[in-house]
Design a protein around this motif. Structure first.
Motif, short mmCIF file in Angstrom:
data_model
loop_
_atom_site.label_atom_id
_atom_site.label_comp_id
_atom_site.label_asym_id
_atom_site.label_seq_id
_atom_site.Cartn_x
_atom_site.Cartn_y
_atom_site.Cartn_z
N ALA A 61 52.85 32.42 -50.46
CA ALA A 61 52.67 33.85 -50.57
C ALA A 61 51.19 34.32 -50.45
N ARG A 62 50.44 33.57 -51.34
CA ARG A 62 49.02 33.87 -51.38
C ARG A 62 48.45 33.62 -50.20
N VAL A 129 51.32 38.03 -57.39
CA VAL A 129 51.83 36.67 -57.32
C VAL A 129 51.24 35.78 -58.35
N ARG A 130 52.26 35.15 -58.98
CA ARG A 130 51.83 34.00 -59.85
C ARG A 130 52.35 32.92 -59.51
N THR A 131 51.42 31.59 -59.94
CA THR A 131 52.41 30.26 -59.45
C THR A 131 53.22 29.91 -60.89
N ARG A 132 53.57 28.65 -60.80
CA ARG A 132 54.53 28.06 -61.94
C ARG A 132 53.75 28.09 -63.02
N GLY A 135 53.03 31.56 -64.75
CA GLY A 135 54.69 32.11 -65.11
C GLY A 135 54.97 32.73 -63.73
N GLU A 136 55.51 31.88 -62.98
CA GLU A 136 55.98 32.12 -61.55
C GLU A 136 56.65 33.29 -61.46
N PHE A 137 55.93 34.28 -60.29
CA PHE A 137 56.37 35.28 -59.90
C PHE A 137 56.18 35.55 -58.39
N VAL A 138 57.07 35.54 -57.62
CA VAL A 138 56.94 35.74 -56.00
C VAL A 138 57.62 37.02 -55.68
N PRO A 139 57.00 38.08 -55.33
CA PRO A 139 57.88 39.24 -55.02
C PRO A 139 58.19 39.30 -53.66
N HIS A 140 59.40 38.62 -53.46
CA HIS A 140 60.08 38.45 -51.93
C HIS A 140 60.18 39.73 -51.21
N LEU A 141 60.89 40.83 -51.80
CA LEU A 141 60.90 42.23 -51.00
C LEU A 141 59.43 42.39 -50.53
N SER A 142 58.43 42.54 -51.32
CA SER A 142 57.26 43.21 -51.37
C SER A 142 56.42 42.47 -50.33
N LEU A 143 56.70 41.06 -50.33
CA LEU A 143 56.08 40.15 -49.11
C LEU A 143 56.59 40.40 -47.89
#
Length: 439
Positions: A61-62, A129-132, A135-143
């Motif tokens: 994502a990044r 965006v945050r890695t594991r 504290g992992e967070f991947v904004p799927h809709l935003s991406l």
């Protein structure tokens, strides 16, 4: 106050930066809203795992958002460079006063705004965006929306190339300026007869009103100023009209009888600026079009076809004026003259259209012939004897210039035939002309 507000709104509407700035703000707010939606957990897992949304990890994502952001800002710089190059070309070939037609162009503004909005959107999503380990967070809709905006940017780049190549075409520029002329005619003319100017004796004992501002008169709230004069039982005669330059310390109006507060009322009803604008100034809109023809006839360019195209548009503008009345600038309140504003009459409008082109085309038979053909076409539309007399005067001037400057007898004979055709149209109408009276 209202005049200054209108001037501010007009300046904002024609500014190059406003639409891109609004789009950048919209892109930022869109990113914030979609990120909140991603964090809320309202996006179904089935949709996240489908082929419609991005379902990769944080590292990918990044990388993806970084590529979108860097590409968008890079292409935005290219778009800006192309726009500046087009502005330079327009200033050199068609005149610096036409630059506003490029800077206010919504296509250019929207293209630049699309890339800048995509860039700002990608940055806002990238920062979330945050890695594991974080504290992992991947904004799927935003991406996914970011990927969509990247494709929109590609489409806008294709649009921009085609749009700009068309915009720097001289025929396109002429048509754009012609639109300004037609819009000014629709705004500043009336289907009803206009009041006649009062006798000059009305102003014999008038008192001058001095204005210490300077600049071009861009906005005039004539109705408000006329209402003010009627309420106080006076009459005002402005000495300048929209498009005229106001000199500091010079009289801007005459007033009879004298009442207090006239200077303040005029300042409230007017707005000045450093340049002329075509919103309230019909003659300036015409002069922009004439400038294209005059530059085309200069020895460095020598393009009579462009001058002919301008003459065609000027003739069309005069045909639009045929069934309407130009403003007399006289405003009546309670059956009395309250305000008189200098106004463009038909003579002045025709002079602004044809004098400079005729003077620069004195040695060009093609342009002079087309000028006479345009005058003949306008004479076929007109019924007013005074206006037809104006057209006849310009036809006579064109013939006189041709006889003085054209050496080739065949070319001169062609010009004389066009002048004879004009006279036939003026005296006997299009039926006689079509019947062969030209020859």
């Amino acid at each position: 106050m209202k005049a200054r507000l209108r001037k501010l709104l007009q300046d904002l509407g024609e500014s190059f930066w406003l639409l891109p700035a609004v789009m950048v703000l919209a892109g930022t707010l869109l990113a914030v809203g979609l990120l909140r939606l991603d964090r809320s957990g309202m996006v179904p897992d089935a949709l996240i795992n489908s082929a419609w949304l991005y379902n990769g990890g944080a590292k990918g994502a990044r990388t993806l958002l970084g590529a979108v952001a860097s590409s968008a800002i890079g292409v935005a710089g290219t778009v800006f460079s192309i726009t500046v190059a087009a502005l330079s070309l327009a200033a050199g070939q068609m005149g610096p006063r036409l630059l506003r037609n490029f800077t206010r162009d919504r296509g250019n503004q929207f293209t630049l705004g699309t890339f800048l909005a995509t860039f700002s959107y990608a940055l806002m999503v990238l920062r979330s965006v945050r890695t594991r380990s974080e504290g992992e967070f991947v904004p799927h809709l935003s991406l996914s929306v970011g990927i969509f905006l990247a494709f929109v940017s590609v489409a806008m780049l294709v649009f921009f190339v085609g749009h700009m190549s068309g915009r720097i075409n001289v025929d396109t520029v002429i048509e754009l300026v012609s639109d300004d002329v037609r819009s000014a005619i629709r705004r500043l003319t009336s289907t009803e007869p206009q009041p006649e100017a009062p006798p000059a004796g009305l102003w014999r004992d008038a008192v001058p009103v001095v204005d210490h501002r300077h600049g071009y008169l861009q906005q005039l709230q004539a109705d408000d100023l006329a209402d003010w004069a009627a309420e106080r039982g006076t009459a005002l005669r402005l000495l300048v009209r929209p498009g005229d330059y106001v000199f500091p310390g010079a009289p801007i109006a005459l007033m009879t009888p004298a009442v207090d507060g006239a200077g303040d009322a005029i300042r409230e009803a007017t707005a000045l600026g450093p340049t002329r604008v075509s919103t309230e100034d019909l003659e300036f809109a015409v002069r922009q079009l004439v400038e294209v023809a005059v530059r085309a006839l200069s020895p460095g360019i020598n393009d009579p076809h462009t001058a002919v195209a301008v003459l065609d548009r000027l003739g069309a503008a005069l045909c639009l004026c045929a069934p309407v009345f130009l403003s007399s600038g006289v405003l009546i309140r309670n059956n009395r003259v309250a305000l008189v504003v200098p106004a463009v009459d038909y003579d002045g409008l025709a002079d602004a259209m044809f004098h400079m082109i005729r003077q620069y085309a004195a040695g060009s038979p093609a342009v002079l012939m087309r000028l006479l053909e345009v005058l003949a076409a306008v004479a076929g539309c007109e019924q007013d004897p005074c206006r037809i007399a104006t057209l006849r005067r310009h036809a006579g001037l064109a013939l006189a210039d041709a006889e003085r400057s054209i050496q080739n007898p065949a070319d001169l004979a062609d010009v004389r035939r066009r002048h004879a055709a004009f006279e036939t149209m003026r005296l006997r109408g299009p039926v006689a002309l079509a019947g062969g009276a030209e020859g």
